[in-house]
Write an enzyme that holds these catalytic residues in place. Structure first.
Site, PDB file in Angstrom:
ATOM      1  CG  HIS A  20      42.233 103.900  66.225  1.00  0.00           C
ATOM      2  ND1 HIS A  20      41.956 104.358  64.973  1.00  0.00           N
ATOM      3  CD2 HIS A  20      42.472 102.573  66.079  1.00  0.00           C
ATOM      4  CE1 HIS A  20      42.031 103.373  64.104  1.00  0.00           C
ATOM      5  NE2 HIS A  20      42.336 102.277  64.756  1.00  0.00           N
ATOM      6  CG  ASP A  28      64.780  92.218  75.357  1.00  0.00           C
ATOM      7  OD1 ASP A  28      65.298  93.348  75.573  1.00  0.00           O
ATOM      8  OD2 ASP A  28      64.968  91.594  74.291  1.00  0.00           O
ATOM      9  CG  HIS A  98      66.510  94.609  67.115  1.00  0.00           C
ATOM     10  ND1 HIS A  98      65.467  94.426  67.995  1.00  0.00           N
ATOM     11  CD2 HIS A  98      67.555  95.025  67.860  1.00  0.00           C
ATOM     12  CE1 HIS A  98      65.872  94.717  69.215  1.00  0.00           C
ATOM     13  NE2 HIS A  98      67.133  95.086  69.168  1.00  0.00           N
ATOM     14  CE1 TYR A 120      67.358  91.235  67.507  1.00  0.00           C
ATOM     15  CE2 TYR A 120      67.940  88.929  67.745  1.00  0.00           C
ATOM     16  CZ  TYR A 120      68.273  90.203  67.358  1.00  0.00           C
ATOM     17  OH  TYR A 120      69.517  90.469  66.832  1.00  0.00           O
ATOM     18  CB  ALA A 121      61.788  88.904  74.469  1.00  0.00           C
ATOM     19  CG  ASN A 122      62.506  93.886  72.484  1.00  0.00           C
ATOM     20  OD1 ASN A 122      62.559  94.170  73.660  1.00  0.00           O
ATOM     21  ND2 ASN A 122      63.566  93.426  71.810  1.00  0.00           N
TER      22      ASN A 122
END
EC number: 5.4.99.62
Length: 131
Positions: A20, A28, A98, A120-122
């Protein structure tokens, strides 16, 4: 051989050990990954595997309590932001800068590096519980 589920042994191991609030990052191909964090590199070429395909496979295997994204995705990659929103309840979404997201990756159990080459594909996935 496994019959179904995640075949990548490194990802399967990390997910099976998560508790948990533990975190795992899907990134990316450009996100800097801290040396002290486990790197699981899936990138084959630009775009492969994609961020969304990787996210979808991971989501089949874990309970997610909340997610963290960079604020910048809203303006710099709104299509991807919308696709992520489709996969989660709005209350689960948390946005940071970011720079703050990169700091948060230092506490992740692992970073899965995809071939995604859009800005920003994170995403940071915070584990939930099944009960």
């Amino acid at each position: 051989m496994k019959k179904r589920g995640i075949l990548n042994s490194e990802i399967a191991t990390v997910l099976s050990k998560m508790g948990h609030t533990d975190m795992i990052v899907i990134a990316d191909c450009g996100l800097p990954i801290p040396d002290e964090v486990k790197r699981i590199d899936l990138a084959l070429e630009q775009g492969l595997p994609s961020f969304l395909k990787t996210l979808d496979v991971i989501l089949e295997d874990i309970v997610v309590e909340k997610v963290t994204l960079a604020h910048e995705i809203k303006d710099q990659n709104p299509t991807l932001d919308l696709e992520v929103k489709k996969r989660f309840d709005q209350q689960k979404l948390n946005y940071l800068s970011h720079e703050e997201l990169k700091e948060l990756t230092k506490r992740a159990k692992a970073v899965i590096r995809t071939g995604e080459a859009t800005p920003y594909a994170n995403i940071v996935l915070h584990a939930g519980v099944i009960f």
